[in-house]
Design a protein around this motif. Structure first.
Motif, PDB file in Angstrom:
ATOM      1  N   GLY A  43     -93.125  -6.787 103.687  1.00  0.00           N
ATOM      2  CA  GLY A  43     -92.360  -6.230 102.577  1.00  0.00           C
ATOM      3  C   GLY A  43     -92.429  -7.133 101.367  1.00  0.00           C
ATOM      4  N   ALA A  44     -92.416  -6.541 100.196  1.00  0.00           N
ATOM      5  CA  ALA A  44     -92.418  -7.307  98.951  1.00  0.00           C
ATOM      6  C   ALA A  44     -91.525  -6.591  97.948  1.00  0.00           C
ATOM      7  N   GLY A  45     -90.831  -7.367  97.149  1.00  0.00           N
ATOM      8  CA  GLY A  45     -89.930  -6.775  96.161  1.00  0.00           C
ATOM      9  C   GLY A  45     -89.257  -7.848  95.341  1.00  0.00           C
ATOM     10  N   GLY A  46     -87.981  -7.668  95.092  1.00  0.00           N
ATOM     11  CA  GLY A  46     -87.257  -8.585  94.237  1.00  0.00           C
ATOM     12  C   GLY A  46     -85.939  -9.026  94.825  1.00  0.00           C
ATOM     13  N   ALA A  47     -85.483 -10.180  94.355  1.00  0.00           N
ATOM     14  CA  ALA A  47     -84.191 -10.733  94.757  1.00  0.00           C
ATOM     15  C   ALA A  47     -83.367 -11.015  93.502  1.00  0.00           C
ATOM     16  N   PHE A  48     -82.140 -10.535  93.500  1.00  0.00           N
ATOM     17  CA  PHE A  48     -81.197 -10.851  92.434  1.00  0.00           C
ATOM     18  C   PHE A  48     -80.283 -11.937  92.985  1.00  0.00           C
ATOM     19  N   VAL A  49     -80.410 -13.146  92.431  1.00  0.00           N
ATOM     20  CA  VAL A  49     -79.646 -14.291  92.917  1.00  0.00           C
ATOM     21  C   VAL A  49     -78.602 -14.636  91.863  1.00  0.00           C
ATOM     22  N   SER A  50     -77.336 -14.603  92.258  1.00  0.00           N
ATOM     23  CA  SER A  50     -76.274 -14.899  91.295  1.00  0.00           C
ATOM     24  C   SER A  50     -75.404 -16.044  91.800  1.00  0.00           C
ATOM     25  N   ILE A  51     -74.899 -16.791  90.843  1.00  0.00           N
ATOM     26  CA  ILE A  51     -74.000 -17.907  91.120  1.00  0.00           C
ATOM     27  C   ILE A  51     -72.724 -17.650  90.344  1.00  0.00           C
ATOM     28  N   SER A  52     -71.615 -17.730  91.050  1.00  0.00           N
ATOM     29  CA  SER A  52     -70.323 -17.476  90.413  1.00  0.00           C
ATOM     30  C   SER A  52     -69.381 -18.639  90.722  1.00  0.00           C
ATOM     31  N   GLY A  53     -68.823 -19.230  89.688  1.00  0.00           N
ATOM     32  CA  GLY A  53     -67.865 -20.322  89.865  1.00  0.00           C
ATOM     33  C   GLY A  53     -68.511 -21.652  90.199  1.00  0.00           C
ATOM     34  N   SER A  54     -69.642 -21.963  89.578  1.00  0.00           N
ATOM     35  CA  SER A  54     -70.291 -23.247  89.839  1.00  0.00           C
ATOM     36  C   SER A  54     -69.442 -24.396  89.289  1.00  0.00           C
ATOM     37  N   ASP A  55     -69.724 -25.588  89.794  1.00  0.00           N
ATOM     38  CA  ASP A  55     -68.942 -26.755  89.400  1.00  0.00           C
ATOM     39  C   ASP A  55     -69.859 -27.971  89.361  1.00  0.00           C
ATOM     40  N   SER A  56     -69.725 -28.793  88.350  1.00  0.00           N
ATOM     41  CA  SER A  56     -70.434 -30.066  88.262  1.00  0.00           C
ATOM     42  C   SER A  56     -69.387 -31.127  87.951  1.00  0.00           C
ATOM     43  N   ALA A  57     -69.084 -31.934  88.955  1.00  0.00           N
ATOM     44  CA  ALA A  57     -67.997 -32.908  88.818  1.00  0.00           C
ATOM     45  C   ALA A  57     -68.525 -34.323  89.000  1.00  0.00           C
ATOM     46  N   ASN A  58     -67.893 -35.255  88.289  1.00  0.00           N
ATOM     47  CA  ASN A  58     -68.198 -36.675  88.397  1.00  0.00           C
ATOM     48  C   ASN A  58     -66.906 -37.373  88.807  1.00  0.00           C
ATOM     49  N   PRO A  59     -66.918 -38.160  89.891  1.00  0.00           N
ATOM     50  CA  PRO A  59     -65.685 -38.813  90.342  1.00  0.00           C
ATOM     51  C   PRO A  59     -65.009 -39.672  89.276  1.00  0.00           C
ATOM     52  N   SER A  60     -65.769 -40.180  88.307  1.00  0.00           N
ATOM     53  CA  SER A  60     -65.164 -41.004  87.257  1.00  0.00           C
ATOM     54  C   SER A  60     -64.480 -40.165  86.179  1.00  0.00           C
ATOM     55  N   GLU A  61     -64.655 -38.816  86.223  1.00  0.00           N
ATOM     56  CA  GLU A  61     -64.021 -37.921  85.239  1.00  0.00           C
ATOM     57  C   GLU A  61     -63.230 -36.859  86.001  1.00  0.00           C
ATOM     58  N   SER A  62     -62.146 -37.255  86.557  1.00  0.00           N
ATOM     59  CA  SER A  62     -61.337 -36.377  87.398  1.00  0.00           C
ATOM     60  C   SER A  62     -60.890 -35.112  86.658  1.00  0.00           C
ATOM     61  N   GLY A  63     -61.060 -33.947  87.316  1.00  0.00           N
ATOM     62  CA  GLY A  63     -60.587 -32.676  86.774  1.00  0.00           C
ATOM     63  C   GLY A  63     -61.508 -32.015  85.765  1.00  0.00           C
ATOM     64  N   ILE A  64     -62.688 -32.552  85.546  1.00  0.00           N
ATOM     65  CA  ILE A  64     -63.599 -31.976  84.553  1.00  0.00           C
ATOM     66  C   ILE A  64     -64.768 -31.295  85.262  1.00  0.00           C
TER      67      ILE A  64
END
Length: 149
Positions: free
Chosen positions: A45-66
């Motif tokens: 089989g061949a076709g397409g994939a719709f990949v979605s990301i919802s609510g991503s987060d990029s946090a750094n321990p030295s910047e709490s809450g950001i």
């Protein structure tokens, strides 16, 4: 997933992924001396994939809450996908069939743009963040029981 950067320190990135796939398949069923009871098959089989990301987060321990993606933590991409299946269908009782199947699924690499860091008076603003994720590969083993009325 931790991302190590000498400039920013360790960033912890979370990307909750949801994928929808449409794959039309071509099926080949092999003829055997036992074809009335045992049916080996292959599918591609061949076709397409719709990949979605919802609510991503990029946090750094030295910047709490950001969350560095806070101005837009959602993104999506549409990419090529394909699968290969091989299996056997066997009649184990009258009108009752057992399926044993192996499936390999491949999804191309994806790219996303998340929003900038936007915390006025708390954190310097940034430009948007580009995130690239590698290909996804899955090896699945499936068993199924079918009863025909």
């Amino acid at each position: 997933m931790p991302v190590h950067s000498s400039f920013l320190g360790t960033q912890y990135v979370t990307v909750p992924i949801s994928t929808s796939i449409v794959l039309p398949n071509a099926v080949l069923v092999l003829q055997t001396p036992h074809s009335d009871k045992i049916f080996p098959y292959f599918e591609l089989g061949a076709g397409g994939a719709f990949v979605s990301i919802s609510g991503s987060d990029s946090a750094n321990p030295s910047e709490s809450g950001i969350n560095h993606f806070n101005s837009d933590p959602d993104a999506s991409d549409f990419v090529f996908a394909w699968q290969l299946k091989a299996g056997i269908k066997a009649e184990i009782f009258k009108n009752t069939y057992l399926f044993l199947e192996y499936r390999y699924l491949f999804i191309d690499p994806t790219s996303y743009t998340f929003g900038s860091t936007d915390y006025p008076g708390v954190h310097l603003p940034t430009t948007s963040w580009n995130v690239n994720l590698g290909r996804q590969e899955y090896n699945l083993f499936i068993t199924d029981l079918q009863y025909k009325f």
